[in-house]
Design an enzyme around this catalytic site. Structure first.
Site, PDB file in Angstrom:
ATOM      1  N   GLU A 223       0.838  -1.210   0.000  1.00 17.29           N
ATOM      2  CA  GLU A 223       0.000   0.000   0.000  1.00 17.29           C
ATOM      3  C   GLU A 223       0.869   1.255   0.000  1.00 17.29           C
ATOM      4  O   GLU A 223       0.581   2.238  -0.689  1.00 17.29           O
ATOM      5  CB  GLU A 223      -0.948  -0.028   1.211  1.00 17.29           C
ATOM      6  CG  GLU A 223      -2.021  -1.106   1.023  1.00 17.29           C
ATOM      7  CD  GLU A 223      -2.857  -1.359   2.265  1.00 17.29           C
ATOM      8  OE1 GLU A 223      -2.274  -1.582   3.342  1.00 17.29           O
ATOM      9  OE2 GLU A 223      -4.094  -1.355   2.164  1.00 17.29           O
TER      10      GLU A 223
ATOM     11  N   GLU B 298      -3.809  -9.834   2.391  1.00 15.93           N
ATOM     12  CA  GLU B 298      -4.560  -9.654   3.641  1.00 15.93           C
ATOM     13  C   GLU B 298      -5.669 -10.675   3.855  1.00 15.93           C
ATOM     14  O   GLU B 298      -5.936 -11.081   4.986  1.00 15.93           O
ATOM     15  CB  GLU B 298      -5.149  -8.237   3.718  1.00 15.93           C
ATOM     16  CG  GLU B 298      -4.152  -7.143   4.097  1.00 15.93           C
ATOM     17  CD  GLU B 298      -3.401  -6.565   2.905  1.00 15.93           C
ATOM     18  OE1 GLU B 298      -3.397  -7.209   1.832  1.00 15.93           O
ATOM     19  OE2 GLU B 298      -2.807  -5.479   3.042  1.00 15.93           O
TER      20      GLU B 298
HETATM   21  N1  3HC Z   1       4.119  -8.844  11.136  1.00 14.30           N
HETATM   22  C1  3HC Z   1       4.823  -9.321  12.181  1.00 14.30           C
HETATM   23  N2  3HC Z   1       5.736 -10.306  12.066  1.00 14.30           N
HETATM   24  C2  3HC Z   1       5.936 -10.817  10.842  1.00 14.30           C
HETATM   25  C3  3HC Z   1       5.237 -10.383   9.715  1.00 14.30           C
HETATM   26  C4  3HC Z   1       4.300  -9.328   9.886  1.00 14.30           C
HETATM   27  N3  3HC Z   1       3.620  -8.814   8.858  1.00 14.30           N
HETATM   28  N4  3HC Z   1       5.651 -11.091   8.646  1.00 14.30           N
HETATM   29  C5  3HC Z   1       6.567 -11.945   9.091  1.00 14.30           C
HETATM   30  N5  3HC Z   1       6.753 -11.797  10.416  1.00 14.30           N
HETATM   31  C6  3HC Z   1       7.715 -12.489  11.277  1.00 14.30           C
HETATM   32  C7  3HC Z   1       7.401 -13.985  11.364  1.00 14.30           C
HETATM   33  O1  3HC Z   1       6.461 -14.231  12.381  1.00 14.30           O
HETATM   34  C8  3HC Z   1       8.770 -14.537  11.682  1.00 14.30           C
HETATM   35  O2  3HC Z   1       8.984 -14.308  13.057  1.00 14.30           O
HETATM   36  P1  3HC Z   1       9.846 -15.348  13.937  1.00 14.30           P
HETATM   37  O3  3HC Z   1      11.192 -15.390  13.289  1.00 14.30           O
HETATM   38  O4  3HC Z   1       9.815 -14.761  15.289  1.00 14.30           O
HETATM   39  O5  3HC Z   1       9.101 -16.656  13.825  1.00 14.30           O
HETATM   40  C9  3HC Z   1       9.722 -13.626  10.918  1.00 14.30           C
HETATM   41  O6  3HC Z   1       8.977 -12.437  10.642  1.00 14.30           O
HETATM   42  C10 3HC Z   1      10.202 -14.191   9.601  1.00 14.30           C
HETATM   43  O7  3HC Z   1       9.075 -14.630   8.859  1.00 14.30           O
HETATM   44  P2  3HC Z   1       9.123 -15.951   7.980  1.00 14.30           P
HETATM   45  O8  3HC Z   1       9.732 -17.060   8.757  1.00 14.30           O
HETATM   46  O9  3HC Z   1       7.747 -16.148   7.445  1.00 14.30           O
HETATM   47  O10 3HC Z   1      10.133 -15.551   6.830  1.00 14.30           O
HETATM   48  P3  3HC Z   1      10.070 -15.913   5.310  1.00 14.30           P
HETATM   49  O11 3HC Z   1      11.266 -15.291   4.695  1.00 14.30           O
HETATM   50  O12 3HC Z   1       9.839 -17.364   5.110  1.00 14.30           O
HETATM   51  O13 3HC Z   1       8.766 -15.160   4.737  1.00 14.30           O
HETATM   52  C11 3HC Z   1       7.280 -13.301   4.410  1.00 14.30           C
HETATM   53  C12 3HC Z   1       8.707 -13.764   4.767  1.00 14.30           C
HETATM   54  C13 3HC Z   1       6.965 -13.698   2.957  1.00 14.30           C
HETATM   55  C14 3HC Z   1       7.232 -11.821   4.550  1.00 14.30           C
HETATM   56  C15 3HC Z   1       6.251 -14.005   5.331  1.00 14.30           C
HETATM   57  O14 3HC Z   1       6.666 -13.853   6.670  1.00 14.30           O
HETATM   58  C16 3HC Z   1       4.865 -13.452   5.208  1.00 14.30           C
HETATM   59  O15 3HC Z   1       4.137 -13.840   4.306  1.00 14.30           O
HETATM   60  N6  3HC Z   1       4.486 -12.563   6.138  1.00 14.30           N
HETATM   61  C17 3HC Z   1       3.142 -12.036   6.188  1.00 14.30           C
HETATM   62  C18 3HC Z   1       2.934 -10.967   5.139  1.00 14.30           C
HETATM   63  C19 3HC Z   1       1.548 -10.392   5.237  1.00 14.30           C
HETATM   64  O16 3HC Z   1       0.573 -11.093   5.384  1.00 14.30           O
HETATM   65  N7  3HC Z   1       1.459  -9.068   5.137  1.00 14.30           N
HETATM   66  C20 3HC Z   1       0.191  -8.391   5.282  1.00 14.30           C
HETATM   67  C21 3HC Z   1      -0.033  -8.036   6.716  1.00 14.30           C
HETATM   68  S1  3HC Z   1      -1.629  -7.369   7.016  1.00 14.30           S
HETATM   69  C22 3HC Z   1      -1.516  -5.775   6.488  1.00 14.30           C
HETATM   70  O17 3HC Z   1      -0.498  -5.343   6.017  1.00 14.30           O
HETATM   71  C23 3HC Z   1      -2.751  -4.953   6.690  1.00 14.30           C
HETATM   72  C24 3HC Z   1      -2.691  -3.650   5.967  1.00 14.30           C
HETATM   73  O18 3HC Z   1      -3.390  -3.717   4.779  1.00 14.30           O
HETATM   74  C25 3HC Z   1      -3.344  -2.569   6.819  1.00 14.30           C
END
Ligand code: 3HC
Length: 689
Positions: free
Chosen positions: A105, A125
């Site tokens: 975003e 999301e």
């Molecule tokens: N918030 C908080 N922590 C997060 C996070 C997030 N958005 N994304 C990842 N993390 C943390 C994980 O919990 C993990 O923590 P840990 O080491 O303590 O277990 C660490 O970051 C590393 O994550 P991964 O092991 O998953 O690392 P990868 O490299 O395999 O993957 C990633 C990275 C592709 C970014 C994956 O973590 C992911 O898909 N994250 C979620 C992304 C997501 O859904 N974003 C949207 C959030 S909602 C939003 O933005 C709302 C907005 O529209 C208002």
């Protein structure tokens, strides 16, 4: 503490850098730092343009999901996004890694986007039961059109750059230094005001009805039972009526409604449960992890072949071993045909198929695998066969090679007993078909060395599997719990329910398929053989009686054209009243009263059976957390993700309620397997769950 957001001035460009490892999530501090930096840059005469860039492995990967359970703190993300969109100085997002959710975003609000080749950009999301809540539903359609925005947001699939025609999302893709390229780009850009007008007006779209219809039929239909995709669709459509500001206000209301929903709480839980399952408690060790490049698979049956497919797709060199050329030929033909079908469906290119096949070496010679790093035995499910293979492997492969069994039920401690390297024996329980199913149960024996477990966890990540560490017991965690589920489905058949009703009750609950349809698909004889080989499980004559009766009358499921259902030549299910008569006769001979049940009573009973077994497994220490159990059910058994998993579901019901229901079922059925561990609620409380 170093600042999470820093600013440097270079060639009249304010370079704003976010550094919030591991994924640069938009925590309150990051939002505040970014907003201050943007505001300062507006007032600074020396700044002509602004770059937002991130340190580490990725651009901002989204809002900080951990904050969603707490009251929101200012500055809020939509305000930051609007500050970027309203900037009087052009802002360029310099993208790399995973540009997701709130990160996407922010990038969309910027006037320009430069991306490193291979960057993934998207709005996932809905996977968390949310909609994009900081302008995503309004900004994306303004850039790519309503239809494409719906596809990206509802499917939650990111786009990998460059990807024509989606390059419309970015202005430049580079394969050299990102900051250097973005600074060069900054020299030639127009003032932001030119673009601002375009962003703020509603989107003109002629054929909204057709777009909506397509979305329902092809995108929303794939996300059965989920609320967020529908909400996202309604938010996106607002962009055709409202200005950006108004649209974002409405979007925010819908976002908050989703954020407070039970589905989002479950989906956010599931996200962190899977992360927890990937980091189990492993004893300290000084050995370095075994690097796994060459893998041998013993057995080219359906399971061995599909494991091979999963590994060659991940870039590993695989030796597929069989005892004779004929079996080997069958296995390699299976792989080749499956890859050809993927090419036909457009999932992979012809070159990719050729590359994958070039990594596969079929052989009948054990000596060819002497230098393998890992051997996965996927032979016939028989203790004597497996012991023989392991003893032979122990004599053939180098001493540091890890030996794994893909057994679903057998005691791996006993298998390990025939080798000298007991500490390097482990279970790698793939789920069928292994190249599709995400789950990998990693089974620790009483001998397995901690570094071998850690190596297996790293291997799972490398082959893109969701790992779950479990201990040895009959069926390990997933199949053992599934046996309780199947047991109750069978009991209900004796008590007068039809296969259709049981399957319908479970799919209405949200399971991907009903238990009896699944059993017909996988073959009723598999569980039958396992039960016959393990008569110690129970002496209760009702235990899986309907399934046994099916097998004993040659109704093995889809493969024989009949099981709990009949099947036509296209494998379509057909109701068969004859089975009801078989079960009724069996019930009469065992003096089981038949009665009617509601669908809800059925689903409650089956789910309680799983929950009770899950708690027992936790108590026995076969698995270290309830989150791992849920991870197994979400990734291997089609449990509805928006309900979090059986343990999370039980927690929401209340453990005291669960205990009462289990006691009531014990009274009702007089079956001891319903007896709950008597202190179930206090035990789960001590587990912090
Ligand atoms: N918030 C908080 N922590 C997060 C996070 C997030 N958005 N994304 C990842 N993390 C943390 C994980 O919990 C993990 O923590 P840990 O080491 O303590 O277990 C660490 O970051 C590393 O994550 P991964 O092991 O998953 O690392 P990868 O490299 O395999 O993957 C990633 C990275 C592709 C970014 C994956 O973590 C992911 O898909 N994250 C979620 C992304 C997501 O859904 N974003 C949207 C959030 S909602 C939003 O933005 C709302 C907005 O529209 C208002």
């Amino acid at each position: 503490m170093p600042s999470l957001v820093s600013v440097a001035l270079q060639q009249q460009v304010a370079i704003i850098t976010v550094n919030n490892p591991p994924v640069n999530a938009l925590s309150t501090e990051v939002r505040a730092g970014l907003l201050n930096a943007i505001n300062d840059a507006q007032l600074n005469q020396q700044v002509a343009s602004i770059i937002i860039i991130c340190e580490g492995r990725t651009f901002i990967a989204g809002a900080d999901i951990k904050e969603f359970g707490h009251p929101p703190k200012a500055p809020h993300l939509p305000d930051l996004v609007l500050a970027i969109a309203y900037s009087v100085k052009p802002i360029i997002a310099a993208l790399h890694g995973t540009v997701l959710g709130g990160g996407c975003e922010i990038a969309l609000a910027c006037h320009y986007r430069v991306a490193l080749e291979g960057t993934k950009i998207g709005l996932p999301e809905v996977n968390l039961g949310l909609i994009p809540g900081a302008g995503g539903t309004q900004l994306l359609p303004r850039l790519v059109g309503v239809a494409k925005a719906i596809e990206m947001i509802v499917s939650a699939k990111p786009i990998i750059l460059p990807s024509t025609p989606d390059n419309i999302l970015v202005h430049e893709v580079t394969d050299i230094d990102l900051l250097h390229s973005t600074l060069k780009f900054a020299k030639n850009i127009k003032p932001a005001a030119v673009l601002v007008k375009r962003i703020f007006t509603p989107v003109l779209e002629d054929d909204l009805t057709a777009i909506e219809e397509y979305a329902h039929q092809h995108l929303i239909a794939k996300r059965k039972g989920e609320i967020a995709p529908l909400k996202a669709l309604s938010a996106i459509l607002l962009c055709t009526q409202l200005s950006l500001d108004e649209g974002m206000r409405k979007e925010r209301e819908i976002f908050i409604e989703c954020r407070n929903s039970a589905q989002s709480a479950a989906l956010r839980y599931a996200f962190f449960a899977e992360k927890k399952a990937e980091k189990p408690m492993i004893k300290n060790h000084s050995e370095s992890l075994k690097s796994i490049n060459k893998v041998a698979i013993i057995g080219a049956g359906t399971m061995g072949a599909s494991i091979a497919m999963c590994l060659i797709a991940s870039g590993l060199n695989v030796y597929l071993v069989e005892i004779n050329a004929e079996n080997l030929e069958r296995g390699t033909a299976y792989i080749s045909n499956a890859l050809s079908s993927s090419v036909k469906k457009g999932r992979i290119s012809e070159q990719e198929k050729t590359a994958q096949l070039s990594r596969l070496t079929p052989t009948t010679e054990f000596n060819d695998i002497a230098d393998a790093d890992l051997v996965v035995e996927a032979a016939f499910e028989s203790m004597s066969v497996k012991k023989e293979i392991f003893a032979k492997l122990d004599r053939t492969v180098t001493v540091d090679c890890i030996l794994a069994s893909n057994t679903s039920y057998l005691d791996i401690n006993e298998i390990a007993s025939v080798v000298n390297r007991k500490d390097r024996v482990i279970g790698l329980h793939f789920f069928s078909p292994a190249h599709i199913m995400k789950l990998l149960e990693i089974v620790e024996t009483k001998y397995t060395a901690p570094y071998v477990i850690a190596s297996a966890m790293a291997f799972a990540k490398k082959i893109n599997k969701q790992a779950a560490l479990v201990g040895v017991c009959y069926g390990f965690v997933g199949n053992r719990m599934y046996a309780s589920y199947g047991r109750e489905a069978n009991m209900l058949l004796l008590e007068g329910c039809s296969p259709e009703q049981i399957d319908r009750a479970m799919t209405t609950f949200g399971m991907a398929m009903g238990p009896l349809a699944v059993n017909d698909m996988s073959g009723i004889d598999i569980g039958y053989k396992a039960r016959k080989e393990n008569p110690q499980l129970t002496t209760d004559p009702t235990y899986f009686l309907p399934a046994n009766l099916m097998v004993e009358s040659d109704r093995l499921g889809q493969k024989t054209g009949a099981g709990f259902y009949l099947y036509d030549d296209k494998k379509r299910r057909i109701t068969d009243d004859h089975v009801l008569k078989i079960f009724k006769t069996a019930a009469q001979s065992l003096k089981i009263k038949q009665r009617t049940y509601t669908d809800q009573q059925i689903s409650e009973r089956l789910i309680l059976a799983i929950i009770n077994e899950g708690v027992t497994i936790l108590l026995e220490g076969i698995v270290d957390s309830a989150e791992t159990i849920d991870t197994i059910w979400l990734n291997g058994y089609g449990f509805p993700r928006y309900k979090g998993g059986p343990m999370f579901y039980a927690k929401k019901l209340g453990w005291d309620q669960v205990r009462e229901r289990l006691i009531a079922l014990h009274k009702e059925t007089e079956k001891d397997w319903w007896l709950p561990p008597y202190y179930i609620d206090s035990f789960m409380e001590r587990k912090g769950f």
